[in-house]
Design a protein around this motif. Structure first.
Motif: not given
Length: 129
Positions: A29-31, A50-55, A102-111
């Motif tokens: 998977y990519q996201r 942490g990073q999720y694409g450009d989001i 699998t959901h949007a918007p992604y509201t977490w921090s990736c941390l």
């Protein structure tokens, strides 16, 4: 089977720089978030960047302005440029690959550790005063 491999750790003088690299193979998977955590003896593992694409791009307060995370999501690679290193940056750095988003918007921090599923073995960074 997913494998996550980090490289680039080592010893450096305070004020110096290091670049960590991480590659993940076997992902389907990519996201996802891709990030870096660190751990020192006696302390909990903490999210560094942490990073999720450009989001989403997030940094721990202790590294803001000094560390830069980047990624090539298609290649499942993530990097951490660490500048102006301090002795307190010493620790084992872990690359982490997140759960499929699998959901949007992604509201977490990736941390946060719960956002991640796959972990590398860690690479030691030692910053000498």
């Amino acid at each position: 089977r997913v494998q996550v491999v980090e490289s680039g750790g080592g010893a450096v003088q305070a004020g110096g720089s290091l670049r960590l690299s991480c590659g993940a193979s076997g992902l389907t998977y990519q996201r996802k978030c891709m990030g870096w955590f660190r751990q020192v003896p006696g302390k909990a593992r903490e999210g560094v960047a942490g990073q999720y694409g450009d989001i989403v791009t997030s940094y721990a307060d202790s590294v803001k302005g000094r560390f830069i995370i980047s990624q090539d999501n298609e290649k499942n690679e993530v990097y951490l440029e660490m500048n102006s290193l301090k002795p307190e940056d010493t620790g084992v750095y872990y690359c982490a690959i997140g759960n499929h988003i699998t959901h949007a918007p992604y509201t977490w921090s990736c941390l946060g550790a719960p956002e991640y599923y796959y972990w590398g073995q860690g690479t030691l960074v030692t910053v000498c005063a």
